[in-house]
Motif scaffolding. Structure first.
Motif, short mmCIF file in Angstrom:
data_model
loop_
_atom_site.label_atom_id
_atom_site.label_comp_id
_atom_site.label_asym_id
_atom_site.label_seq_id
_atom_site.Cartn_x
_atom_site.Cartn_y
_atom_site.Cartn_z
N MET A 1 0.90 -1.20 0.04
CA MET A 1 0.11 0.00 -0.07
C MET A 1 0.77 1.22 0.01
N THR A 2 0.61 1.97 -0.85
CA THR A 2 1.45 3.43 -1.17
C THR A 2 0.87 4.32 -0.19
N THR A 3 1.81 5.46 0.12
CA THR A 3 1.29 6.41 1.31
C THR A 3 0.21 7.16 0.39
N ALA A 4 -0.09 7.21 -0.68
CA ALA A 4 -1.20 8.10 -1.24
C ALA A 4 -2.50 7.46 -1.03
N ASN A 5 -2.72 6.20 -1.04
CA ASN A 5 -3.92 5.48 -1.07
C ASN A 5 -4.33 4.90 0.45
N ARG A 6 -3.45 5.05 1.36
CA ARG A 6 -3.81 4.72 2.78
C ARG A 6 -4.91 5.57 3.29
N PRO A 7 -6.14 4.99 3.56
CA PRO A 7 -7.21 5.60 4.18
C PRO A 7 -6.70 6.57 5.55
N ILE A 8 -7.17 7.50 5.82
CA ILE A 8 -7.08 8.21 7.05
C ILE A 8 -7.48 7.62 8.17
N ARG A 9 -6.63 7.43 9.11
CA ARG A 9 -7.36 6.74 10.60
C ARG A 9 -7.30 7.55 11.55
N ILE A 10 -7.98 7.45 12.73
CA ILE A 10 -8.11 8.26 13.80
C ILE A 10 -7.77 7.56 15.18
N GLY A 11 -7.06 7.87 15.99
CA GLY A 11 -6.55 7.19 17.19
C GLY A 11 -6.92 8.05 18.37
N LEU A 12 -7.38 7.41 19.36
CA LEU A 12 -7.58 8.04 20.76
C LEU A 12 -6.34 7.56 21.61
N GLN A 13 -5.63 8.68 22.29
CA GLN A 13 -4.58 7.87 23.43
C GLN A 13 -5.34 8.24 24.71
N LEU A 14 -5.93 7.24 25.08
CA LEU A 14 -6.59 7.12 26.45
C LEU A 14 -5.81 7.01 27.64
N GLN A 15 -5.30 8.25 28.12
CA GLN A 15 -4.28 8.38 29.01
C GLN A 15 -4.74 7.68 30.36
N PRO A 16 -3.97 6.81 30.92
CA PRO A 16 -4.67 6.09 32.29
C PRO A 16 -4.22 6.67 33.37
N GLN A 17 -4.72 8.09 33.43
CA GLN A 17 -4.24 8.91 35.10
C GLN A 17 -5.46 9.52 35.33
N HIS A 18 -5.60 9.88 36.68
CA HIS A 18 -6.48 10.48 37.41
C HIS A 18 -7.97 10.19 37.10
N ALA A 19 -8.12 8.83 36.69
CA ALA A 19 -9.36 8.11 36.82
C ALA A 19 -9.64 6.75 37.45
N ASP A 20 -10.92 6.65 37.75
CA ASP A 20 -11.03 5.04 38.11
C ASP A 20 -11.19 4.21 36.85
N TYR A 21 -10.98 2.98 37.06
CA TYR A 21 -10.71 2.11 35.64
C TYR A 21 -12.00 1.99 35.14
N ALA A 22 -12.99 1.95 35.80
CA ALA A 22 -14.54 1.98 35.13
C ALA A 22 -14.54 3.33 34.17
N THR A 23 -14.26 4.28 34.52
CA THR A 23 -14.18 5.37 33.53
C THR A 23 -13.44 5.25 32.43
N ILE A 24 -12.34 4.62 32.75
CA ILE A 24 -11.48 4.36 31.57
C ILE A 24 -11.93 3.35 30.52
#
Length: 261
Positions: free
Chosen positions: A1-24
């Motif tokens: 796959m070339t750079t030109a025809n790769r689909p755009i993808r979106i990531g989320l970095q869900l930082q595991p800080q300052h939260a309960d695990y249930a919220t994460i």
């Protein structure tokens, strides 16, 4: 796959800080429902922002749980610190999470940098040079162990290398990575990518084989198109606890959908 025809993808970095695990866990599921492509955490032992001794959870045990609590998104660390685990053990952990998730793991890895993690948990911090040398030693060991494991991984686990070091890190990307992740504005990213392309030429690698990823902030209308013109196709939004505001993520997903058609 070339750079030109790769689909755009979106990531989320869900930082595991300052939260309960249930919220994460709920936030990971919400991001999946919104249509994000990848959910990352990070490999630290203490928060990077906010109260330095605030709530925090470990990376790879969380990835094992996400492998069960999600069903579509790819998952991974942005990024695993190479220093904290023997390379063969890390390969086995990655293979196991790959199977638990039915082939949705991305193996993100970097040389490490957060000194507090090292000193508080008894790892030798060394120098930037020694940590990079350790990463260079670990990558072929990880590849070798993945090839020996029974059962084998469900797929060729994509390796993401994070970092912008122009002489060493980007050369490791050219030799070993399926994805490069960096930070910086359009000008910085453009320079790094030119250097990466040159390293690929030096090692005989087609640069189009490497997906290019950046961490992003703000509105996609401000930088998305310019970064995409450079060949970047993965855009990752970072969010921290306790509330995990996904409003920016929603904008980037909508932009992705408009661009991908």
């Amino acid at each position: 796959m070339t750079t030109a025809n790769r689909p755009i993808r979106i990531g989320l970095q869900l930082q595991p800080q300052h939260a309960d695990y249930a919220t994460i866990r709920r936030t990971a599921s919400e991001a999946e429902e919104l249509g994000v492509d990848i959910v990352f955490n990070w490999d630290h032992f203490y928060p990077l922002y906010g109260a330095p001794d605030g709530k925090h959870f470990e990376c790879w045990t969380m990835l094992g749980a996400w492998a069960e609590s999600t069903s579509r998104v790819e998952i991974g660390a942005l990024v695993t610190c190479n220093s904290y685990r023997n390379p063969e053990l890390l390969a086995d952990m990655a293979r196991t999470v790959d199977h638990i998730s039915d082939g949705r793991l991305i193996l993100g890895i970097g040389a490490g940098w957060f000194e507090k993690d090292y000193t508080e948990y008894g790892y030798e911090f060394g120098t930037a040079g020694s940590r990079l040398a350790d990463l260079a030693d670990a990558l072929p060991r990880i590849e070798s162990r993945l090839a020996k494991l029974n059962p084998a991984p469900t797929r060729k686990i994509p390796v993401l290398i994070g970092g912008g070091g122009e002489k060493k890190t980007l050369r490791m990307v050219a030799k070993h990575a399926d994805i490069w992740h960096g930070f910086g504005d359009v000008e910085v990213a453009g320079r790094k990518l030119k250097i990466l392309d040159q390293h690929c030429a030096d090692v005989g690698r087609d640069p189009a084989e490497i997906e290019r990823s950046v961490g992003v902030q703000g509105d996609p209308e401000d930088s998305g198109a310019k970064l995409h013109e450079l060949g970047i196709t993965m855009f990752t939004v970072g969010v921290g606890g306790p509330d995990y505001d996904l409003s920016a993520l929603r904008k980037w997903i909508a932009w992705r959908d408009a661009q991908n058609g």
